[in-house]
Design an enzyme around this catalytic site. Structure first.
Site, PDB file in Angstrom:
ATOM      1  CB  CYS A   2      41.395  48.336  40.854  1.00 44.44           C
ATOM      2  SG  CYS A   2      40.776  47.408  39.423  1.00 44.44           S
ATOM      3  CB  SER A  52      41.129  46.541  32.128  1.00 46.34           C
ATOM      4  OG  SER A  52      40.933  47.923  32.282  1.00 46.34           O
ATOM      5  CB  ILE A  53      41.162  41.482  35.188  1.00 43.17           C
ATOM      6  CG1 ILE A  53      42.413  42.098  35.824  1.00 43.17           C
ATOM      7  CG2 ILE A  53      41.275  39.967  35.107  1.00 43.17           C
ATOM      8  CD1 ILE A  53      43.710  41.777  35.141  1.00 43.17           C
ATOM      9  CB  ILE A  54      36.481  40.570  34.279  1.00 44.35           C
ATOM     10  CG1 ILE A  54      37.246  39.318  34.724  1.00 44.35           C
ATOM     11  CG2 ILE A  54      35.065  40.201  33.868  1.00 44.35           C
ATOM     12  CD1 ILE A  54      36.641  38.610  35.924  1.00 44.35           C
ATOM     13  CG  ASN A  79      41.707  46.078  45.189  1.00 44.38           C
ATOM     14  OD1 ASN A  79      42.090  45.557  44.152  1.00 44.38           O
ATOM     15  ND2 ASN A  79      42.433  46.086  46.289  1.00 44.38           N
ATOM     16  CG  ASP A 105      34.376  41.171  38.844  1.00 45.77           C
ATOM     17  OD1 ASP A 105      34.503  42.192  38.151  1.00 45.77           O
ATOM     18  OD2 ASP A 105      35.310  40.707  39.527  1.00 45.77           O
TER      19      ASP A 105
END
Length: 641
Positions: A2, A52-54, A79, A105
């Site tokens: 990010c 957005s990943i997790i 980030n 996370d």
């Protein structure tokens, strides 16, 4: 992955600064196009752009968190990715009864900070740059991962401190801090020598970087207090015939575990794949967790400058779907202004251009890719690491004789066999080695720079790092130096900035704290041995990578720059850029053009020196005088800052 931007004010004026931070954060929206956000109280404003990943539906940032009696005590912007976040959450729940509100996370960072304080950074297995604001103590905590995978820029004045993932955003808030946009002549000289700007410098005098492996604490009205938490010691564990195979198995096992954790995501993960052992190993391990793995590579049409065929063979051997992007000279030239804009400061590494194109191709299919960066620095992969062995006989000579060898080498004509050996042998390690790239020798540096100063040479960058490694063997000292120079200054800058240009998260499983803990114990003859590099790593990967890449020499993404600058592909373009650039006060353009003509005539290979100057001229035209306007897709982005 990010982009964060914030400002801690000295006069409780954060409320009036919030709109400025939100606006300035927009020019790094490519880092997080999924969701913007801001939050502020009287002292601080935090801005964020999320990729957005997790925990895609939750884990919004800025993230508020706190214990039961003060549930909004902290505000976090973060980030990166924490790959052991599940294990950290379990540990916090077990030891402290911590309650979590998301599945992401980020909470593992802020909850860990609440219970462990700054020591949380030693527990994090991942890549990160983050800021935690404590509304109770009114203290800001900033931190970067140990290798510098994720960037964090700083600008401080009496009015406060701004911090962010990209320098271009900080350039937009310098006026608010009462700071100017002056360039740093010292950093310009370092860039010209090294082909990148070494940490903590940037080309702007009023913006620096929090160094890799460091954290900082700040309070309103006070300058940051910086602490280094990552200081590698390389405690060697010798190999014996009885333990060697066990040690190789340890390397293989820790890599398997690292790749498994780097595969954690709620989106599709792919992998970059060149013709070398590092990326092949990562892809071969990744496909065990995703049988539908897609791999990506790039190359050029010119013979000898493409690993496309080898990469395709590797993909077929491990069973991956493979996608190739071939880059033309015209595409290469046209993309350069955009690439320089995304970089913030120039990095004169031609390999970042093909990376730009393969990242763009990968983003059409996946949101995350794995890559093999870091293996060379951890396991001894650069051919130059063999140099101490070839110069070992010089170590036995008295100082006077070594200096005499240097004087003799000065009298030998250029190109004569043995000249380079004599010259290098006459120098100490600290004098002759300052990383994997040296664009200019001292004589050419004096000739090309208008403001050359002897006291700004590379030694003021490398000497403090060499002091950290006193007592180690020369190969390990070279590795150690590269960890704090080449890796974080070149390799990881392009890995972050070029992939983020396409909103693509790049993960580097070799640069994992558990992998490093194993690698730093290797003796030098398990790195440089049997006429090869990365010896122990190659032994560890014998049952993982296909045989055709196991002992193949390193190439990466080779670029035919030498041929293009001498030929029709680039010569006219380069000459025009040099002639019209408004950098006469920085570079001797007559000497630069002379280097170009020498290169075209084939009398000397000046390609890397010319490229170093050209990249700076492009940067200057974009960020200083506004004569070059890159074609950024979002036309609302400011391009001259």
């Amino acid at each position: 992955m990010c982009g964060l931007l914030g400002m801690l004010t000295s006069d409780a004026s954060a409320g009036s600064t919030a709109e400025l931070i939100a606006s300035a954060a927009h020019c790094m929206r490519h880092r997080g196009p999924d969701e913007p956000g801001t939050w502020n109280d009287d002292d601080i404003v935090l801005g964020f752009n999320r990729l957005s990943i997790i925990d895609i539906e939750h884990s919004h940032q800025p993230l508020r968190w706190g214990p039961a009696d003060n549930p909004d005590r902290y505000a976090l912007v973060f980030n990166g990715e924490i790959y052991n976040y599940l294990e950290i959450r379990e540990e916090l729940a077990r030891e402290f009864g911590t309650q979590f509100r998301t599945e992401g996370d980020g909470e593992s960072i802020v909850a860990g900070f609440h219970h462990w304080g700054p020591e949380v950074v030693r527990k994090l297995r991942g890549m990160f740059a983050f800021a935690v604001w404590d509304t109770q103590t009114r203290e800001l905590f900033l931190a970067r991962d140990r290798f510098g995978i994720k960037p964090l820029f700083l600008a401080t004045s009496a009015a406060g401190t701004a911090f962010g993932s990209e320098k271009k955003s900080l350039l937009e808030v310098l006026d608010r801090l009462g700071l100017g946009h002056e360039l740093d002549d010292r950093a310009i000289e370092h860039y010209t020598v090294l082909q990148y700007v070494p940490e903590p410098e940037t080309l702007h005098a009023n913006i620096t970087r929090l160094e890799s492996g460091c954290y900082a604490t700040l309070r309103p009205g006070l300058a940051p207090t910086v602490t280094r938490y990552f200081d590698p010691k390389f405690p060697v564990r010798p190999f014996t015939p009885d333990t060697a195979q066990k040690r190789y198995d340890e390397i293989a096992d820790v890599l398997r575990d690292s790749v498994a954790k780097h595969m954690r995501a709620d989106v599709t993960v792919g992998s970059f794949l060149s013709g070398g052992i590092d990326s092949t190993a990562i892809a071969a391990l990744a496909i065990q967790h995703n049988p539908d793995l897609i791999t990506f590579t790039t190359g050029f049409e010119r013979d000898g400058y493409s690993e496309v065929d080898v990469a395709a063979e590797s993909a077929a051997a491990i069973g991956a779907r493979h996608i190739v992007k071939v880059v033309s000279p015209r595409e290469f030239i046209d993309a350069l202004p955009q690439i320089i804009w995304y970089l913030d400061d120039p990095v004169a590494d031609p390999a970042l251009v093909p990376l730009y194109f393969v990242a763009a191709e990968a983003r059409k299919h996946v949101k995350v890719v794995l890559s093999g960066e870091g293996a060379d620095e951890l396991f001894g992969g650069y051919t130059i690491y063999k140099e101490p062995l070839s110069l070992k006989s010089f170590d036995k000579l008295p100082g006077g004789l070594r200096r005499l060898a240097g004087k003799v080498s000065d009298r030998i004509p250029e190109g004569t066999r043995g000249k380079s050996l004599l010259h290098r042998g006459s120098l100490s390690l600290e004098e002759r080695y300052y990383g994997n790239a040296r664009s200019f020798d001292d004589a050419r540096l004096r000739a090309v720079l208008r403001n050359f100063r002897d006291d700004w040479m590379h030694q003021d960058v490398t000497a403090p790092i060499y002091r950290m490694s006193e007592g180690l063997d020369p190969v390990t000292r070279m590795q150690h130096l590269d960890l704090f120079t080449w890796l974080r200054g070149d390799i990881l800058v392009k890995a972050d900035k070029i992939n983020m240009a396409h909103s693509l998260e790049l993960r580097v499983p070799f640069l994992d704290k558990e992998v490093f803990d194993i690698a730093e114990q290797l003796p030098f003859d398990e790195k440089i041995s049997h006429d090869t590099t990365k010896y122990a790593l190659r032994k560890a990967l014998e049952q993982i990578v296909p045989p055709h890449v196991l002992h193949r020499r390193k190439l990466g993404f080779p670029v035919p720059l030498r041929h293009w600058l001498a030929g029709t592909e680039m010569y006219d373009w380069a000459r025009e850029l040099i002639a019209t650039s408004d950098t006469d006060h920085i570079f001797n353009k007559a000497f630069t053009l002379q280097m170009l003509e020498e290169h075209r005539a084939g009398s000397v290979d000046n390609s890397r020196r010319i490229w170093t100057v050209i990249c700076f001229m492009l940067w200057y035209g974009i960020f200083v005088d506004g004569t070059i306007v890159p074609a950024i897709e979002d036309h609302d982005y400011p391009v001259r800052l």
